[in-house]
Design an enzyme around this catalytic site. Structure first.
Site, PDB file in Angstrom:
ATOM      1  N   HIS A 260      36.287  48.858  32.758  1.00  0.00           N
ATOM      2  CA  HIS A 260      36.269  47.944  31.606  1.00  0.00           C
ATOM      3  C   HIS A 260      37.129  46.716  31.919  1.00  0.00           C
ATOM      4  O   HIS A 260      37.734  46.628  32.982  1.00  0.00           O
ATOM      5  CB  HIS A 260      36.819  48.656  30.363  1.00  0.00           C
ATOM      6  CG  HIS A 260      38.275  49.029  30.453  1.00  0.00           C
ATOM      7  ND1 HIS A 260      39.018  49.465  29.384  1.00  0.00           N
ATOM      8  CD2 HIS A 260      39.163  49.030  31.502  1.00  0.00           C
ATOM      9  CE1 HIS A 260      40.269  49.698  29.749  1.00  0.00           C
ATOM     10  NE2 HIS A 260      40.371  49.451  31.020  1.00  0.00           N
TER      11      HIS A 260
ATOM     12  N   GLU B  48      44.528  47.140  25.473  1.00  0.00           N
ATOM     13  CA  GLU B  48      43.576  48.220  25.770  1.00  0.00           C
ATOM     14  C   GLU B  48      43.874  49.487  24.977  1.00  0.00           C
ATOM     15  O   GLU B  48      43.341  50.550  25.279  1.00  0.00           O
ATOM     16  CB  GLU B  48      43.599  48.540  27.271  1.00  0.00           C
ATOM     17  CG  GLU B  48      43.156  47.373  28.117  1.00  0.00           C
ATOM     18  CD  GLU B  48      43.159  47.680  29.604  1.00  0.00           C
ATOM     19  OE1 GLU B  48      43.556  48.794  29.997  1.00  0.00           O
ATOM     20  OE2 GLU B  48      42.752  46.786  30.372  1.00  0.00           O
TER      21      GLU B  48
ATOM     22  N   LYS C  23      37.399  53.673  34.734  1.00  0.00           N
ATOM     23  CA  LYS C  23      38.637  53.292  34.041  1.00  0.00           C
ATOM     24  C   LYS C  23      38.226  52.565  32.782  1.00  0.00           C
ATOM     25  O   LYS C  23      37.717  51.437  32.843  1.00  0.00           O
ATOM     26  CB  LYS C  23      39.486  52.391  34.944  1.00  0.00           C
ATOM     27  CG  LYS C  23      40.830  52.032  34.320  1.00  0.00           C
ATOM     28  CD  LYS C  23      41.703  51.215  35.270  1.00  0.00           C
ATOM     29  CE  LYS C  23      41.486  49.742  35.116  1.00  0.00           C
ATOM     30  NZ  LYS C  23      42.644  48.911  35.539  1.00  0.00           N
TER      31      LYS C  23
ATOM     32  N   ASP D  76      48.036  50.724  37.489  1.00  0.00           N
ATOM     33  CA  ASP D  76      47.531  49.427  37.910  1.00  0.00           C
ATOM     34  C   ASP D  76      48.729  48.499  37.891  1.00  0.00           C
ATOM     35  O   ASP D  76      49.250  48.162  36.828  1.00  0.00           O
ATOM     36  CB  ASP D  76      46.432  48.913  36.972  1.00  0.00           C
ATOM     37  CG  ASP D  76      45.912  47.546  37.416  1.00  0.00           C
ATOM     38  OD1 ASP D  76      46.409  47.026  38.436  1.00  0.00           O
ATOM     39  OD2 ASP D  76      45.019  46.994  36.743  1.00  0.00           O
TER      40      ASP D  76
ATOM     41  N   ASP E 164      41.423  45.632  43.053  1.00  0.00           N
ATOM     42  CA  ASP E 164      40.750  45.011  41.900  1.00  0.00           C
ATOM     43  C   ASP E 164      40.730  43.502  42.125  1.00  0.00           C
ATOM     44  O   ASP E 164      39.733  42.953  42.601  1.00  0.00           O
ATOM     45  CB  ASP E 164      41.502  45.399  40.612  1.00  0.00           C
ATOM     46  CG  ASP E 164      41.057  44.619  39.395  1.00  0.00           C
ATOM     47  OD1 ASP E 164      39.995  43.987  39.432  1.00  0.00           O
ATOM     48  OD2 ASP E 164      41.783  44.636  38.357  1.00  0.00           O
TER      49      ASP E 164
ATOM     50  N   LYS F  30      33.867  45.747  38.430  1.00  0.00           N
ATOM     51  CA  LYS F  30      33.746  45.120  37.116  1.00  0.00           C
ATOM     52  C   LYS F  30      32.568  44.155  37.197  1.00  0.00           C
ATOM     53  O   LYS F  30      32.683  43.101  37.850  1.00  0.00           O
ATOM     54  CB  LYS F  30      35.013  44.322  36.805  1.00  0.00           C
ATOM     55  CG  LYS F  30      36.282  45.162  36.594  1.00  0.00           C
ATOM     56  CD  LYS F  30      37.493  44.244  36.596  1.00  0.00           C
ATOM     57  CE  LYS F  30      38.745  44.904  36.065  1.00  0.00           C
ATOM     58  NZ  LYS F  30      39.943  44.053  36.306  1.00  0.00           N
TER      59      LYS F  30
ATOM     60  N   GLU G 115      46.402  50.902  41.811  1.00  0.00           N
ATOM     61  CA  GLU G 115      45.518  49.726  41.870  1.00  0.00           C
ATOM     62  C   GLU G 115      46.370  48.471  42.079  1.00  0.00           C
ATOM     63  O   GLU G 115      47.443  48.338  41.475  1.00  0.00           O
ATOM     64  CB  GLU G 115      44.762  49.661  40.542  1.00  0.00           C
ATOM     65  CG  GLU G 115      43.782  48.505  40.396  1.00  0.00           C
ATOM     66  CD  GLU G 115      43.115  48.554  39.015  1.00  0.00           C
ATOM     67  OE1 GLU G 115      42.849  49.655  38.486  1.00  0.00           O
ATOM     68  OE2 GLU G 115      42.882  47.477  38.449  1.00  0.00           O
TER      69      GLU G 115
ATOM     70  N   HIS H 198      48.989  42.472  29.356  1.00  0.00           N
ATOM     71  CA  HIS H 198      48.275  43.082  28.224  1.00  0.00           C
ATOM     72  C   HIS H 198      49.156  43.324  27.011  1.00  0.00           C
ATOM     73  O   HIS H 198      48.668  43.780  25.973  1.00  0.00           O
ATOM     74  CB  HIS H 198      47.619  44.416  28.649  1.00  0.00           C
ATOM     75  CG  HIS H 198      46.542  44.237  29.671  1.00  0.00           C
ATOM     76  ND1 HIS H 198      45.990  45.280  30.386  1.00  0.00           N
ATOM     77  CD2 HIS H 198      45.906  43.122  30.101  1.00  0.00           C
ATOM     78  CE1 HIS H 198      45.076  44.816  31.209  1.00  0.00           C
ATOM     79  NE2 HIS H 198      45.003  43.510  31.054  1.00  0.00           N
TER      80      HIS H 198
ATOM     81  N   GLU I 233      49.700  48.938  33.935  1.00  0.00           N
ATOM     82  CA  GLU I 233      49.063  50.131  33.362  1.00  0.00           C
ATOM     83  C   GLU I 233      49.594  51.405  34.003  1.00  0.00           C
ATOM     84  O   GLU I 233      49.663  51.498  35.230  1.00  0.00           O
ATOM     85  CB  GLU I 233      47.537  50.084  33.594  1.00  0.00           C
ATOM     86  CG  GLU I 233      46.861  48.896  32.936  1.00  0.00           C
ATOM     87  CD  GLU I 233      45.427  48.663  33.425  1.00  0.00           C
ATOM     88  OE1 GLU I 233      44.752  49.638  33.828  1.00  0.00           O
ATOM     89  OE2 GLU I 233      44.992  47.496  33.406  1.00  0.00           O
TER      90      GLU I 233
ATOM     91  N   SER J  28      44.219  39.648  32.982  1.00  0.00           N
ATOM     92  CA  SER J  28      44.832  39.543  34.309  1.00  0.00           C
ATOM     93  C   SER J  28      43.706  39.335  35.324  1.00  0.00           C
ATOM     94  O   SER J  28      43.383  40.198  36.123  1.00  0.00           O
ATOM     95  CB  SER J  28      45.643  40.799  34.637  1.00  0.00           C
ATOM     96  OG  SER J  28      44.819  41.920  34.775  1.00  0.00           O
TER      97      SER J  28
HETATM   98  O1  LIG Z   1      43.476  44.560  35.617  1.00  0.00           O
HETATM   99  C1  LIG Z   1      42.596  45.312  35.194  1.00  0.00           C
HETATM  100  O2  LIG Z   1      42.215  46.243  35.870  1.00  0.00           O
HETATM  101  C2  LIG Z   1      41.888  45.019  33.887  1.00  0.00           C
HETATM  102  C3  LIG Z   1      41.427  46.207  33.121  1.00  0.00           C
HETATM  103  O3  LIG Z   1      42.381  47.187  32.910  1.00  0.00           O
HETATM  104  O4  LIG Z   1      42.602  44.118  33.103  1.00  0.00           O
HETATM  105  P1  LIG Z   1      41.932  42.674  32.851  1.00  0.00           P
HETATM  106  O5  LIG Z   1      40.607  42.921  32.229  1.00  0.00           O
HETATM  107  O6  LIG Z   1      42.906  41.980  31.932  1.00  0.00           O
HETATM  108  O7  LIG Z   1      41.815  42.018  34.186  1.00  0.00           O
HETATM  109 MG   LIG Z   2      43.473  45.749  37.627  1.00  0.00          MG
END
Ligand SMILES: O=C(O)[C@@H](CO)OP(=O)(O)O
Ligand SMILES: [Mg+2]
Length: 400
Positions: free
Chosen positions: A354, A195, A377, A231, A301, A326, A274, A145, A154, A42
């Site tokens: 992560h 995950e 996280k 999330d 994010d 990230k 999030e 996911h 999430e 995502s």
């Molecule tokens: O959205 C998120 O926060 C991440 C990790 O949980 O997912 P992705 O790495 O798929 O962006």
């Molecule tokens: Mg996110």
């Protein structure tokens, strides 16, 4: 300080079975660092660009490696500036953010190796804080996911009252187990998503019930407070053509989405939300933060993508009170540190994170301790997730 003598790049597997970039950095005194890039599903529209690994490796070999050889591994800013210069674009679309972040992290590890210090110590320095991050653990999930699971990406356990990182990590695993057993009692089969979160084919409303019951049950057992959070990956739910958030058959207008999220925070005492909204909707992020920011973390994010310019914009309008960090969203450790620093200066909590596609690389555990981040996280179960969680336990135990 020793100079980088060679950099090797290769394709290795990530947890989804896809290829990703691994980098080895070697220095003249024999210091060695190895790191691998994670990968999102995502992904935010404004993230640095991940190139197909073979192309990223070829481009980095041609443009970045010759510039980096001879630099001091311990001068992280110089290494990262050389990566940026070698790339020459704003978004690492030439050498790929996957090659860049793998090299950036491997250089830091090589520098730590040269001085015989753990990575968190090298990155954080002698006077880093004494705190450990609270792990946010993905217990139930769907969205991008997992197919046929919840619309919300999430549902995260948040053991905010845990007296130690180890107790927090085990509490999250216990919440995961409790949720699995509650689902089994309801006769709901649950596979796992990318995950390691449970991915049952249930409505979001049922997932809230299961999370509330699982966190209450485990909190009672362990004797400290465990809340939960989300999330929502709002950009994935948002359909721009319809100007609406789409939950299966149901849709919500942007204003209804704000009401919905505020209602959930109230009803479930959520500790963390999030990306409740689309990555372009700074204004409604601000409206929501104004309403609930005194009791809940509203985290950006896809909104901020670990980018200081986007964070600055968010700070100006009060769009959130925390930021997801990230390193591969921005491409270098230096820029990830800059984002944490800007966040901290402005009272935003950092959540080191992560990606859904991961490897056994543990850099983010060290990054969280080095920056004194209040949250990390990084999943709950599954080898590529436990690699980071167990590293946190070892760091706390002085065993790294
Ligand atoms: O959205 C998120 O926060 C991440 C990790 O949980 O997912 P992705 O790495 O798929 O962006
Ligand atoms: Mg996110």
């Amino acid at each position: 300080m020793t100079r980088i003598t060679s950099i090797a790049l290769r394709r290795v597997l990530d947890s989804r079975g896809n290829a990703t970039v691994e980098a080895d950095v070697l220095t003249e005194s024999g210091g060695f660092g190895r790191a691998a890039a994670p990968s999102g599903a995502s992904t935010g529209e404004y993230e640095a660009v991940e190139r197909p690994p073979s192309e990223a490796i070829a481009a980095a070999r041609e443009h970045a490696v010759p510039r980096l050889e001879g630099l001091y591994a311990g001068d992280q800013r110089e290494v990262d500036a050389a990566l940026r210069a070698a790339d020459g674009t704003e978004d690492f679309s030439a050498i790929g953010a996957n090659s860049a972040v793998a090299i950036s992290m491997a250089a830091a590890k090589a520098a730590a190796d040269v001085i015989g210090a753990p990575l968190y110590q090298h990155l954080g320095g002698a006077f880093r804080g004494e705190n450990f991050p609270v792990p946010l653990g993905n217990v139930i999930g769907g969205g991008e996911h997992a197919a046929d699971a919840t619309d919300i990406q999430e549902f995260l356990a948040a053991p905010v009252g845990a007296p130690s990182v180890s107790e927090a990590v085990f509490a999250n695993a216990a919440v995961h187990a409790a949720a699995a057993s509650i689902l089994a009692d309801r006769g709901v089969p649950a596979a796992k998503g990318d995950e390691g979160a449970l991915a049952p084919s249930i409505s979001d409303a049922e997932a809230f019930e299961v999370m509330a019951e699982a966190t209450d049950r485990v909190a009672e057992e362990v004797g400290f407070s465990i809340r939960f959070g989300l999330d929502m990956a709002g950009a994935e739910l948002y359909d721009a053509d319809a100007d609406a958030y789409v939950y299966g058959e149901e849709t919500r207008s942007p204003d209804e989405q704000v009401e919905y999220v505020a209602g959930l925070i109230e009803e479930y005492d959520l500790a963390y939300v999030e990306d409740p909204l689309d990555e372009d909707d700074y204004d409604r992020f601000a409206t929501l933060t104004e309403r609930v920011g005194d009791r809940t973390l509203i985290c950006g994010d896809d909104l901020f993508v670990t980018n200081v310019d986007r964070l600055e914009e968010g700070i100006d309008v009060g769009a959130a009170n925390s930021i997801l960090i990230k390193p591969n969203q921005i491409g270098t450790l230096s820029q990830a540190f800059d984002a944490v620093e800007l966040a901290t200066r402005n009272g935003y909590d950092s959540v080191i994170s992560h990606r859904s596609g991961e490897t056994e690389d543990t850099t983010i555990a060290h990054l969280a301790v080095a920056t004194d981040a209040p949250y990390i996280k990084t999943g709950t179960v599954g080898g590529e997730r436990t690699a980071k969680l167990n590293e946190l336990i070892r760091i706390a135990d002085g065993a790294v």
